[in-house]
Write a protein that holds these residues in place. Structure first.
Motif, PDB file in Angstrom:
ATOM      1  N   SER A  26       0.824  -1.217   0.000  1.00 47.26           N
ATOM      2  CA  SER A  26       0.000   0.000   0.000  1.00 47.26           C
ATOM      3  C   SER A  26       0.856   1.265   0.000  1.00 47.26           C
ATOM      4  O   SER A  26       0.525   2.243  -0.674  1.00 47.26           O
ATOM      5  CB  SER A  26      -0.927   0.009   1.210  1.00 47.26           C
ATOM      6  OG  SER A  26      -1.818  -1.059   1.145  1.00 47.26           O
ATOM      7  N   GLU A  27       1.947   1.235   0.759  1.00 43.74           N
ATOM      8  CA  GLU A  27       2.819   2.407   0.852  1.00 43.74           C
ATOM      9  C   GLU A  27       3.370   2.808  -0.519  1.00 43.74           C
ATOM     10  O   GLU A  27       3.439   3.991  -0.855  1.00 43.74           O
ATOM     11  CB  GLU A  27       3.962   2.123   1.828  1.00 43.74           C
ATOM     12  CG  GLU A  27       4.859   3.315   2.077  1.00 43.74           C
ATOM     13  CD  GLU A  27       5.956   3.003   3.080  1.00 43.74           C
ATOM     14  OE1 GLU A  27       7.016   3.662   2.979  1.00 43.74           O
ATOM     15  OE2 GLU A  27       5.768   2.128   3.938  1.00 43.74           O
ATOM     16  N   PHE A  28       3.763   1.827  -1.312  1.00 42.96           N
ATOM     17  CA  PHE A  28       4.279   2.093  -2.654  1.00 42.96           C
ATOM     18  C   PHE A  28       3.243   2.848  -3.490  1.00 42.96           C
ATOM     19  O   PHE A  28       3.548   3.855  -4.118  1.00 42.96           O
ATOM     20  CB  PHE A  28       4.653   0.772  -3.331  1.00 42.96           C
ATOM     21  CG  PHE A  28       5.024   0.911  -4.785  1.00 42.96           C
ATOM     22  CD1 PHE A  28       6.289   1.323  -5.157  1.00 42.96           C
ATOM     23  CD2 PHE A  28       4.090   0.647  -5.781  1.00 42.96           C
ATOM     24  CE1 PHE A  28       6.631   1.461  -6.495  1.00 42.96           C
ATOM     25  CE2 PHE A  28       4.420   0.780  -7.121  1.00 42.96           C
ATOM     26  CZ  PHE A  28       5.690   1.190  -7.478  1.00 42.96           C
ATOM     27  N   GLU A  30       0.593   4.512  -2.434  1.00 41.79           N
ATOM     28  CA  GLU A  30       0.298   5.817  -1.837  1.00 41.79           C
ATOM     29  C   GLU A  30       1.339   6.847  -2.279  1.00 41.79           C
ATOM     30  O   GLU A  30       1.003   7.999  -2.554  1.00 41.79           O
ATOM     31  CB  GLU A  30       0.259   5.711  -0.319  1.00 41.79           C
ATOM     32  CG  GLU A  30      -0.975   4.983   0.186  1.00 41.79           C
ATOM     33  CD  GLU A  30      -0.917   4.633   1.667  1.00 41.79           C
ATOM     34  OE1 GLU A  30       0.054   5.042   2.362  1.00 41.79           O
ATOM     35  OE2 GLU A  30      -1.834   3.938   2.129  1.00 41.79           O
ATOM     36  N   LYS A  31       2.619   6.435  -2.355  1.00 40.29           N
ATOM     37  CA  LYS A  31       3.675   7.341  -2.818  1.00 40.29           C
ATOM     38  C   LYS A  31       3.446   7.773  -4.266  1.00 40.29           C
ATOM     39  O   LYS A  31       3.880   8.842  -4.678  1.00 40.29           O
ATOM     40  CB  LYS A  31       5.050   6.688  -2.681  1.00 40.29           C
ATOM     41  CG  LYS A  31       5.540   6.605  -1.268  1.00 40.29           C
ATOM     42  CD  LYS A  31       6.893   5.953  -1.191  1.00 40.29           C
ATOM     43  CE  LYS A  31       7.372   5.838   0.240  1.00 40.29           C
ATOM     44  NZ  LYS A  31       8.662   5.157   0.358  1.00 40.29           N
ATOM     45  N   LEU A  32       2.762   6.909  -5.032  1.00 40.18           N
ATOM     46  CA  LEU A  32       2.436   7.258  -6.423  1.00 40.18           C
ATOM     47  C   LEU A  32       1.161   8.102  -6.509  1.00 40.18           C
ATOM     48  O   LEU A  32       0.747   8.484  -7.602  1.00 40.18           O
ATOM     49  CB  LEU A  32       2.263   5.991  -7.269  1.00 40.18           C
ATOM     50  CG  LEU A  32       3.502   5.126  -7.465  1.00 40.18           C
ATOM     51  CD1 LEU A  32       3.172   3.907  -8.316  1.00 40.18           C
ATOM     52  CD2 LEU A  32       4.623   5.925  -8.122  1.00 40.18           C
ATOM     53  N   GLY A  33       0.537   8.373  -5.372  1.00 41.16           N
ATOM     54  CA  GLY A  33      -0.658   9.209  -5.355  1.00 41.16           C
ATOM     55  C   GLY A  33      -1.964   8.455  -5.381  1.00 41.16           C
ATOM     56  O   GLY A  33      -3.035   9.056  -5.529  1.00 41.16           O
ATOM     57  N   GLU A  43       0.647   7.801 -12.723  1.00 40.52           N
ATOM     58  CA  GLU A  43       1.846   7.105 -12.247  1.00 40.52           C
ATOM     59  C   GLU A  43       1.549   5.632 -11.928  1.00 40.52           C
ATOM     60  O   GLU A  43       2.378   4.758 -12.179  1.00 40.52           O
ATOM     61  CB  GLU A  43       2.417   7.799 -11.001  1.00 40.52           C
ATOM     62  CG  GLU A  43       2.994   9.164 -11.269  1.00 40.52           C
ATOM     63  CD  GLU A  43       1.952  10.275 -11.291  1.00 40.52           C
ATOM     64  OE1 GLU A  43       2.338  11.430 -11.553  1.00 40.52           O
ATOM     65  OE2 GLU A  43       0.752  10.009 -11.051  1.00 40.52           O
ATOM     66  N   THR A  79      -4.814  -3.924  -2.170  1.00 41.33           N
ATOM     67  CA  THR A  79      -3.866  -3.125  -2.942  1.00 41.33           C
ATOM     68  C   THR A  79      -4.108  -3.371  -4.426  1.00 41.33           C
ATOM     69  O   THR A  79      -4.519  -4.465  -4.822  1.00 41.33           O
ATOM     70  CB  THR A  79      -2.398  -3.487  -2.616  1.00 41.33           C
ATOM     71  OG1 THR A  79      -2.191  -4.865  -2.838  1.00 41.33           O
ATOM     72  CG2 THR A  79      -2.046  -3.121  -1.194  1.00 41.33           C
TER      73      THR A  79
END
Length: 116
Positions: A26-28, A30-33, A43, A79
């Motif tokens: 999920s963090e990955f 989220e970093k992509l927006g 992205e 995810t």
């Protein structure tokens, strides 16, 4: 099969098609927006486009997606992930368990290299 008057000889070492799931945590995303429930940002779609092209280098038939049976990006679960089903290269559906295990190991090793 009996209802269709069809015959099918199943062997323990036969695989009609294979599948793979390509995702991250999920963090990955989220970093992509990415925000669950919202339209995915470009992205995220670029990530899955790159992942699909990466997969084709290993499972594509002569550089095409001719042997891809299904490729769907799912945004409705924990995810986002790309779920991909395909026939083996050369359309040879007789696969030994050993070949399948070797291919899985190769995909794992190569995907780790790609992620770095």
């Amino acid at each position: 099969m009996n209802d269709l008057n069809a015959t099918f000889r199943e062997k323990k070492n036969t695989t009609a098609f294979e599948g793979m799931i390509i995702t991250s945590d999920s963090e990955f995303f989220e970093k992509l927006g990415y925000v669950p429930g919202m339209s995915p940002p470009i992205e995220v779609m670029d990530f899955f486009d790159s992942a699909y092209r990466f997969a084709l280098t290993y499972i594509g038939y002569h550089g095409t997606d001719e042997n891809i049976l299904s490729a769907v990006i799912h945004f409705d679960e924990t995810t986002p992930h790309l779920q991909l089903y395909y026939r083996r290269n050369g359309y040879n559906v007789a696969v030994s368990a050993n070949e399948l295990e070797q291919a899985k190991k190769k995909y794992q090793t190569d995907s780790e290299k790609y992620a770095k």
